[in-house]
Scaffold this active site. Structure first.
Site, PDB file in Angstrom:
ATOM      1  CE  LYS A   1      -8.216   0.881  -8.097  1.00 38.85           C
ATOM      2  NZ  LYS A   1      -7.730   2.026  -7.342  1.00 38.85           N
TER       3      LYS A   1
ATOM      4  CB  SER B   1       0.453  -4.008  -0.601  1.00 38.80           C
ATOM      5  OG  SER B   1      -0.870  -4.325  -0.966  1.00 38.80           O
ATOM      6  NE  ARG B   2       4.531 -10.858   0.859  1.00 42.34           N
ATOM      7  CZ  ARG B   2       5.363 -11.534   1.649  1.00 42.34           C
ATOM      8  NH1 ARG B   2       4.937 -12.597   2.297  1.00 42.34           N
ATOM      9  NH2 ARG B   2       6.604 -11.143   1.793  1.00 42.34           N
TER      10      ARG B   2
ATOM     11  N   GLY C   1      -2.561  -6.729  -1.607  1.00 43.25           N
ATOM     12  CA  GLY C   1      -3.339  -6.374  -2.797  1.00 43.25           C
ATOM     13  C   GLY C   1      -3.073  -7.341  -3.939  1.00 43.25           C
TER      14      GLY C   1
ATOM     15  CD  GLU D   1       7.612  -4.546  -8.813  1.00 39.15           C
ATOM     16  OE1 GLU D   1       7.661  -3.736  -9.752  1.00 39.15           O
ATOM     17  OE2 GLU D   1       7.889  -4.249  -7.634  1.00 39.15           O
TER      18      GLU D   1
ATOM     19  CB  CYS E   1       9.726  -2.289  -5.776  1.00 40.53           C
ATOM     20  SG  CYS E   1      10.235  -1.683  -7.371  1.00 40.53           S
TER      21      CYS E   1
ATOM     22  CD  GLU F   1       8.014  -3.633   0.506  1.00 32.72           C
ATOM     23  OE1 GLU F   1       8.650  -3.190  -0.435  1.00 32.72           O
ATOM     24  OE2 GLU F   1       6.810  -3.973   0.405  1.00 32.72           O
TER      25      GLU F   1
HETATM   26  P1  NAP Z   1      -1.800  -1.298  -2.563  1.00 34.42           P
HETATM   27  O1  NAP Z   1      -2.505  -0.979  -1.319  1.00 34.42           O
HETATM   28  O2  NAP Z   1      -1.523  -2.717  -2.833  1.00 34.42           O
HETATM   29  O3  NAP Z   1      -2.637  -0.676  -3.764  1.00 34.42           O
HETATM   30  C1  NAP Z   1      -2.225  -0.828  -5.125  1.00 34.42           C
HETATM   31  C2  NAP Z   1      -3.449  -0.839  -6.015  1.00 34.42           C
HETATM   32  O4  NAP Z   1      -4.159  -2.062  -5.829  1.00 34.42           O
HETATM   33  C3  NAP Z   1      -4.417   0.272  -5.703  1.00 34.42           C
HETATM   34  O5  NAP Z   1      -4.972   0.713  -6.916  1.00 34.42           O
HETATM   35  C4  NAP Z   1      -5.453  -0.398  -4.849  1.00 34.42           C
HETATM   36  O6  NAP Z   1      -6.723   0.211  -4.989  1.00 34.42           O
HETATM   37  C5  NAP Z   1      -5.499  -1.804  -5.402  1.00 34.42           C
HETATM   38  N1  NAP Z   1      -5.839  -2.783  -4.392  1.00 34.42           N
HETATM   39  C6  NAP Z   1      -5.274  -2.942  -3.182  1.00 34.42           C
HETATM   40  N2  NAP Z   1      -5.838  -3.965  -2.522  1.00 34.42           N
HETATM   41  C7  NAP Z   1      -6.783  -4.469  -3.343  1.00 34.42           C
HETATM   42  C8  NAP Z   1      -7.718  -5.541  -3.238  1.00 34.42           C
HETATM   43  N3  NAP Z   1      -7.792  -6.290  -2.142  1.00 34.42           N
HETATM   44  N4  NAP Z   1      -8.527  -5.772  -4.273  1.00 34.42           N
HETATM   45  C9  NAP Z   1      -8.461  -5.027  -5.386  1.00 34.42           C
HETATM   46  N5  NAP Z   1      -7.618  -3.999  -5.535  1.00 34.42           N
HETATM   47  C10 NAP Z   1      -6.781  -3.718  -4.534  1.00 34.42           C
HETATM   48  O7  NAP Z   1      -0.404  -0.547  -2.651  1.00 34.42           O
HETATM   49  P2  NAP Z   1      -0.016   0.999  -2.411  1.00 34.42           P
HETATM   50  O8  NAP Z   1      -1.206   1.837  -2.174  1.00 34.42           O
HETATM   51  O9  NAP Z   1       0.840   1.379  -3.535  1.00 34.42           O
HETATM   52  O10 NAP Z   1       0.882   0.965  -1.135  1.00 34.42           O
HETATM   53  C11 NAP Z   1       0.597   0.248   0.017  1.00 34.42           C
HETATM   54  C12 NAP Z   1       1.775  -0.615   0.373  1.00 34.42           C
HETATM   55  O11 NAP Z   1       2.183  -1.382  -0.758  1.00 34.42           O
HETATM   56  C13 NAP Z   1       3.043   0.137   0.740  1.00 34.42           C
HETATM   57  O12 NAP Z   1       3.055   0.560   2.057  1.00 34.42           O
HETATM   58  C14 NAP Z   1       4.099  -0.888   0.422  1.00 34.42           C
HETATM   59  O13 NAP Z   1       4.233  -1.782   1.481  1.00 34.42           O
HETATM   60  C15 NAP Z   1       3.577  -1.606  -0.768  1.00 34.42           C
HETATM   61  N6  NAP Z   1       4.152  -1.141  -2.049  1.00 34.42           N
HETATM   62  C16 NAP Z   1       5.141  -1.846  -2.577  1.00 34.42           C
HETATM   63  C17 NAP Z   1       5.667  -1.450  -3.773  1.00 34.42           C
HETATM   64  C18 NAP Z   1       6.748  -2.237  -4.365  1.00 34.42           C
HETATM   65  O14 NAP Z   1       6.994  -2.111  -5.552  1.00 34.42           O
HETATM   66  N7  NAP Z   1       7.418  -3.029  -3.595  1.00 34.42           N
HETATM   67  C19 NAP Z   1       5.239  -0.339  -4.449  1.00 34.42           C
HETATM   68  C20 NAP Z   1       4.211   0.375  -3.892  1.00 34.42           C
HETATM   69  C21 NAP Z   1       3.674  -0.050  -2.693  1.00 34.42           C
HETATM   70  P3  NAP Z   1      -7.306   1.247  -3.907  1.00 34.42           P
HETATM   71  O15 NAP Z   1      -6.177   2.090  -3.456  1.00 34.42           O
HETATM   72  O16 NAP Z   1      -8.347   1.958  -4.679  1.00 34.42           O
HETATM   73  O17 NAP Z   1      -7.856   0.378  -2.826  1.00 34.42           O
END
Ligand code: NAP
Length: 474
Positions: free
Chosen positions: A132, A190-191, A193, A213, A250, A341
């Site tokens: 995905k 994200s946590r 997600g 992660e 991260c 974070e």
């Molecule tokens: P994200 O919002 O968690 O999205 C990551 C992936 O998971 C995307 O493909 C997203 O799809 C999917 N997803 C998110 N929520 C979901 C749910 N409820 N059900 C199913 N799929 C879901 O992370 P991000 O876009 O990379 O960044 C957002 C935040 O994540 C950042 O601001 C940061 O806080 C954190 N982050 C942390 C790390 C780390 O390694 N620590 C790395 C990156 C990001 P869609 O986008 O299509 O919804």
């Protein structure tokens, strides 16, 4: 169908597939870097480096599966004369789990995305992969996915060994995790997600492992001797680590503990001047940018926390400016939201009045990917208890360095107790990542010709195996 055929492929054939993916990605690196630069705003040099890392990972897993020791092959021979009951012949090894869903990351468009670590380790283990892709770099994802499909065709891999599903995570991604044929999930983000995927998996009729992660604030402990000797150099090193890649790692160090001795003032002064002088940088996606600024607002409004650097209007350009916060241990110990974070170039320095306050803060920490200790030999001798606490909290301990920069190697552990990851027993970087997508299968009293080659008596593959408790190539 793809799994039934692909899991039977000899390791050498899977290795050829992985190496071909690496060669194709390398051969197309100029176009891939151009596209990823447009989509993510990450600099070309960084992206080129990431391609090197991605291809290196693929080749490392190819070599690993050719060597075969990761399979953990074990043989205990039968003993018909054992009393009171005869001992059976028992053999075991790891076998692939089945199709794996991979949610690629926003911040590593190559190394933690379509052909990244999760895909490489799952394909190496013998599992088909469905990615995905992240909405932040769909064009790059599509291009890399086409190269994997080309490699699959050219190596004669079964249809469906690799595919991608485009669409929103909450819709397409969730359906993927709930699909009965999916047997494991890899995720970086994200946590919220990651937790949603963990909960969805647990609610399935057949729950499956989710390797998510989810982030970390990577505390840094600066002990008195190190601060006394190197206050300004430590500030310079920390600034480099906090602001690297606009802080979108991260392993970004978002929390620093110091003791309030005079060198702490020199450290803060230097860190403040470096952070203030750092040019704003474009963030990966609009939502990551708005979450960064929301986090900055939240910390700025928290009682007892001082925003050391000035506010800026970087948000309107999709940018982030480096931000330094300061507080004391009393505040940190009661305001648990200060462990949230802030994904971007910010850090919070916590002044401790005593070693016991530093220990109390360490004890309070949630699970983390890393913790870093700066200290002299005397500091380490006087803080054995701090190290003992941190061993229970994190996946990787860094001594007199910085947590950003994760080496891809056999010994690396890029994981940590929840909420850093969904399962602190696993790593998403390094060769140990492959065992996430395998499980042990045991064969009792089987005739030799019905055993997998890896467990046959003559060891036809020349593997390292544990035979009657002795490790060797027998
Ligand atoms: P994200 O919002 O968690 O999205 C990551 C992936 O998971 C995307 O493909 C997203 O799809 C999917 N997803 C998110 N929520 C979901 C749910 N409820 N059900 C199913 N799929 C879901 O992370 P991000 O876009 O990379 O960044 C957002 C935040 O994540 C950042 O601001 C940061 O806080 C954190 N982050 C942390 C790390 C780390 O390694 N620590 C790395 C990156 C990001 P869609 O986008 O299509 O919804």
């Amino acid at each position: 169908m793809a799994f039934a055929e692909y899991r039977r492929w000899p390791a050498a054939r899977r290795a050829e597939f992985l190496r071909l993916i690496a060669s194709l990605v390398e051969a197309n690196s100029t176009t891939l870097v151009e596209r990823a630069n447009l989509e993510t705003a990450l600099p070309a040099a960084r992206l080129q480096g990431e391609i090197g890392r991605t291809c290196g990972q693929l080749r490392l897993f190819a070599t690993l599966i050719e060597e075969g020791w990761w399979l953990d092959a074990r043989i205990d021979h039968a003993n018909a004369d054992r009393k009171p009951v005869p001992k059976p012949d028992v053999r075991s090894m790891l076998q692939p789990l089945g199709p794996v869903a991979v949610f690629s990351s926003s911040n590593f468009p190559f190394a933690f995305s379509v052909a990244g670590g999760d895909t490489a380790s799952a394909l190496a283990a013998g599992c088909p992969v469905i990615v995905k892709p992240h909405q932040g770099h769909l064009g790059t994802s599509d291009a890399v996915g086409s190269l994997i499909q080309q490699a699959a065709r050219e190596t004669g891999a079964p249809e469906g060994v690799f595919s991608m599903l485009f669409g929103p995570g909450r819709d397409v991604g969730m359906a993927l995790v709930k699909h009965p044929l999916i047997k494991a999930v890899g995720f970086t983000g994200s946590r919220a997600g990651g937790r949603a995927l963990m909960d969805a998996s647990a609610a399935r009729p057949e729950p499956i492992p989710v390797y998510a992660e989810m982030g970390s604030i990577n505390p840094v402990f600066i002990l008195p001797g190190a601060l006394q000797q190197n206050a300004e150099a430590l500030a310079t090193g920390l600034h480099g680590s906090v602001t690297l890649g606009v802080g979108q790692f991260c392993t970004n160090p978002g929390l620093v503990f110091i003791e309030p001795k005079p060198p702490a003032d020199a450290f803060m002064k230097k860190l403040e001047s470096l952070m203030a002088a750092t040019a704003p940088g474009t963030m990966l996606t609009p939502s990551i940018c708005s979450e960064y600024h929301a986090g900055i607002e939240k910390f700025s409004e928290t009682g007892g926390v001082r925003r050391v650097t000035k506010p800026s209007d970087a948000k309107k350009n999709g940018e982030a400016r480096a931000t330094l916060f300061a507080t004391d241990a009393e505040t940190f110990l009661v305001k648990h939201e200060l462990m949230d974070e802030i994904f971007g170039p910010s850090t919070l320095v916590v002044r401790c009045d005593s070693r016991s306050q530093m220990l109390a803060a360490a004890q309070l920490l949630e699970g983390q990917l890393t913790a870093t200790i700066h200290g002299t030999a005397q500091d380490f001798a006087a803080n054995v208890d701090l190290l003992a606490i941190l061993e229970t909290k994190v996946g990787r301990l860094v001594c007199n360095g910085y947590p950003t920069g994760v080496e891809v190697c056999h010994a690396m552990n890029h994981g940590g107790p929840y909420p850093a990851t969904a399962d602190g027993r696993s790593t998403s970087v390094g060769t140990r990542a492959i065992v996430r997508f395998a499980r042990p299968v045991c064969y009792q009293n089987f005739p030799d010709n019905a055993l997998p080659d890896e467990l046959k008596e003559s060891n036809p593959l020349g593997l390292w195996r544990l035979v009657d408790g002795q490790l060797g190539k027998h």
